[in-house]
Design a protein around this motif. Structure first.
Motif: not given
Length: 181
Positions: A94, A97-98, A117, A119, A145-148
């Protein structure tokens, strides 16, 4: 909390908690953070803590000394890393995200790495649990860790393409992360 592997330790699956447990043979029991749906069928049995487990324990434990976390959090991260290595089902990467860096061709098992990240440019710290040729299974080594599209919590697993990984660099200021076992 300073624990040392012992030949009396044993892995078992607790149906009531829906988790792999590690009996530390001194009245203490560690409960992993992974539910049964994330685990291979072999995890549902009982097995001894092996020499390979002890070797990996020390490898993970030594590397996690590079981050400023409590002893309890270190033990939680190391033991969950062992559970992930032994019992977690294969995952698809996945990596979207990075950001891509191509700084590490293939990480080393137990190595701390950073990712950025895409974004927002925020860096995050992970522990490499299983190093693959093109992607590696990692556990989050910080509180969140807040991902999109979701929030990862301490010890959450994710498979990341190796071209997204950067070597971990200790900063002058690193907060103390603390969670309880």
């Amino acid at each position: 909390m300073n624990i040392k592997p012992d030949d009396q330790w044993r892995w078992y699956f607790d149906v009531n908690h829906d988790r792999v447990m590690l009996d530390l043979s001194n009245g203490m029991v560690f409960r992993s953070c992974f539910p049964a749906k994330m685990l291979i069928p072999y995890a549902m049995g009982e097995t001894s803590f092996s020499v390979e487990d002890a070797t990996l324990y020390y490898c993970f434990e030594e590397q996690t000394r590079r981050i400023n976390i409590s002893d309890e959090s270190r033990a939680e991260l190391v033991l969950n890393a062992l559970v992930a290595f032994r019992f977690i089902k294969p995952q698809m990467p996945r990596s979207w995200y990075f950001s891509r860096f191509a700084m590490i061709e293939k990480p080393v098992q137990g190595e701390l790495i950073q990712v950025r990240l895409q974004d927002c440019g925020t860096d995050a710290i992970f522990l490499v649990v299983e190093a693959g040729d093109s992607a590696s299974l990692c556990l989050l080594a910080q509180p969140q860790l807040t991902l999109s599209d979701r929030v990862m919590n301490f010890c959450d697993p994710i498979k990341i393409m190796n071209d997204r990984l950067m070597p971990f660099v200790e900063s002058i200021y690193m907060p103390i992360y603390g969670t309880a076992i």
